[in-house]
Design an enzyme around this catalytic site. Structure first.
Site, PDB file in Angstrom:
ATOM      1  CG  MET A  32      67.834  23.322 -26.707  1.00  9.60           C
ATOM      2  SD  MET A  32      67.317  22.641 -28.101  1.00  9.60           S
ATOM      3  CE  MET A  32      65.668  22.243 -27.651  1.00  9.60           C
ATOM      4  CG  ASP A  33      67.245  30.200 -21.453  1.00 11.26           C
ATOM      5  OD1 ASP A  33      67.816  30.612 -20.497  1.00 11.26           O
ATOM      6  OD2 ASP A  33      66.209  30.753 -22.085  1.00 11.26           O
ATOM      7  N   GLY A  34      66.903  30.960 -24.786  1.00 11.68           N
ATOM      8  CA  GLY A  34      67.343  32.368 -25.505  1.00 11.68           C
ATOM      9  C   GLY A  34      66.742  32.585 -27.026  1.00 11.68           C
ATOM     10  CB  THR A 205      72.247  29.019 -24.530  1.00  9.18           C
ATOM     11  OG1 THR A 205      71.068  28.471 -24.511  1.00  9.18           O
ATOM     12  CG2 THR A 205      73.166  28.025 -25.244  1.00  9.18           C
ATOM     13  CB  SER A 206      70.281  32.616 -22.332  1.00 14.21           C
ATOM     14  OG  SER A 206      70.008  32.486 -23.505  1.00 14.21           O
TER      15      SER A 206
END
Lengths: 257, 267
Positions: A32-34, A205-206
């Site tokens: 869960m990046d960003g 993500t990201s």
């Protein structure tokens, strides 16, 4: 507005019915990046970015549950994240504590969708209130069985490997002191992630292309999917895209066999 | 009774129609995806040729020193294409890459290492270069060959070494235990058992999907992983593009720095 919402939900369900004709992954993991970049872009506080990230996680959980994915893992807090600014770490810890406590309620979304929650990580590194909230949540959801959600908190793969080796040594010593030999299954059954099969898909993500010390041991055969959307922007379409690509890969493997 | 039977047959008929329709839609979606990938594939191939011919300025010369250690993962189905692998290594040497690690799950490349080294002038094994202390001043590439036995199996060997240390310490002293079971002890022990190479900055996967196929887990915590497609379709332009993109990336690591883990002693 309510009518539009119902139409959208109906279309999503239709899409799931179509996609379910092909193989559905049994385990999807999310990096869960960003959240921070999302907040920065919108001139929001970092805490608001993490709150938005929480809603994205809920949305993904519901979609995975409806699609028939049995195991979901989310990289919520890495051991490396302790190096961030104190205010941000405290904000994250407070958010997690608050959400885990709310999930213990009978009418919580987690219980409504039959989600059993498990924690992977070195929980001794966490503050006592968060650790207690995590233990309480694990106990409160033990009867659920529709989806198994693993939250990786105070986790890195390298730490997981060392802790599994340590436990193997302690238990072998207790069994049969000197003449024991540690084998692969001894280590694997003492991994934090032993409760779930290896992930079929890992979505990050990201736009980053690294695993960032997440599920390194378990990801040999996992399809790694990277999307440029930031975690709070992740949607049903990203999930569908990842599953469709997984199905393409599965059909390639079948042709080879 | 007849009514019930008729009603059941109708339901079954409707269910069959519904299944057929869903299957048709499913195939339609996948055909549409294949059609979407087709022009993207053509565009990639065209761009690769433009890069190979030196027509795209930014790819002509760029600084590869940021890419200190490169890993190549080859799918088991394609690992016997030795001539392709040799060509790939020649391209990497031409681009200026100094240290390459070749991985396949079954260790086929390890068994072919003498043949591969013979075909590449001046290339030597990474560990030989390290032992002779010539890693930094070499004109040619070094190669490392790695397989599944350097991954999980190596961790098992390291675990047994740590278990011996733990047993010798008497297994009662918490302080001793805290000193034995640490990540740096694990790294050093992996070196001792012969599987402690540097952590690659970039890992290129040649295979049907973006999977690292069991590359030693301990070595890729923060490694960029890029899918290059099947080895049989490899081309110089795509390789240059992947390396160029890596050199342009500004990482946002939780960890503050990379460490090469250049080892004390392999054996």
């Amino acid at each position: 507005m309510e009518f539009l919402y119902k139409v959208v939900r109906f279309l999503i369900k239709c899409m799931f019915c179509v996609v379910s004709v092909g193989p559905i992954p049994s385990h999807i993991a999310f990096i869960m990046d960003g959240n921070r970049r999302f907040a920065k872009q919108r001139n929001m506080k970092v805490g608001a970015g993490h709150e938005a990230g929480y809603f994205a996680l809920m949305s993904m959980l519901i979609h995975c549950s409806e699609l028939g994915v049995k195991y979901v893992t989310a990289y919520a807090f890495s051991i490396d994240n302790f190096k961030r600014r104190t205010e941000e770490v405290e904000c994250l810890v407070d958010l997690m504590t608050e959400k885990f406590e709310s999930w213990c309620r009978e009418d919580s979304i987690v219980n409504m969708f039959g989600i059993r929650v498990h924690f992977s990580g070195n929980l001794q590194l966490l503050s006592e209130p968060l650790r207690d909230a995590a233990k309480k949540l694990t106990a409160a959801t033990v009867g659920n069985s529709r989806v198994f959600l693993t939250l990786c908190v105070a986790y890195t793969s390298t730490n997981e490997i060392v802790r599994a080796v340590e436990k193997s040594c302690e238990e072998k010593w207790a069994e049969d002191q000197e003449s024991s030999v540690i084998n692969l299954s001894d280590i694997e059954k003492r991994m934090y992630m032993v409760i779930a099969p290896d992930p079929d898909i890992i979505i990050r993500t990201s736009g980053e292309n690294r695993l960032s010390n997440f599920l390194l041991w378990q990801s040999a055969g996992s399809c790694l999917v990277s999307t440029s959307a930031m975690w709070p922007e992740i949607s049903f379409w990203h999930l569908i895209w990842a599953v469709l690509n997984f199905q393409r890969y599965q059909s390639l493997l079948k042709k080879k066999l | 009774m007849d009514f019930n039977k008729e009603s059941q047959m109708s339901c079954s008929w409707y269910a069959q129609i519904e299944n057929r329709l869903l299957q048709l839609l499913w195939h339609l979606i996948h055909v549409t995806i294949d059609l979407c990938y087709f022009p993207l594939g053509i565009a990639d191939v065209l761009e690769s040729y433009l890069i190979s011919w030196g027509l795209l300025g930014r790819y002509k010369s760029f600084n590869v020193t940021k890419l200190r250690y490169l890993a190549i993962v080859v799918d088991s189905e394609e690992v016997y294409r030795t001539s392709k692998i040799i060509k790939l290594l020649q391209w990497l040497e031409a681009v200026g890459i100094k240290h390459v690690c070749l991985y396949d799950n079954e260790g086929v490349l390890k068994k072919s290492k003498d043949f591969i080294l013979e075909k590449l002038d001046g290339t030597i094994l990474f560990w030989d270069a390290h032992e002779n202390d010539v890693l930094s001043d070499r004109q040619h590439m070094t190669l490392e060959f790695v397989s599944f036995s350097d991954g999980k199996e190596a961790v098992v060997k390291a675990a047994n070494v740590l278990f011996m240390k733990y047993s010798k310490s008497g297994a009662t002293d918490q302080n001793q235990k805290d000193k034995i079971f640490t990540e740096s002890q694990m790294s050093n022990t992996l070196i001792t058992v012969g599987s402690g190479g540097p952590k690659p900055d970039l890992l290129l996967v040649y295979g049907p999907a973006r999977c690292h196929l069991g590359f030693p887990a301990w070595r890729i915590p923060y490694t960029e992983i890029v899918h290059m497609g099947p080895l049989k379709s490899m081309n110089y332009g795509s390789l240059v593009k992947a390396i160029y993109k890596f050199t342009m990336v500004q990482p946002n690591y939780g960890k503050l720095f990379f460490d090469l883990h250049c080892c004390v002693c392999k054996h």
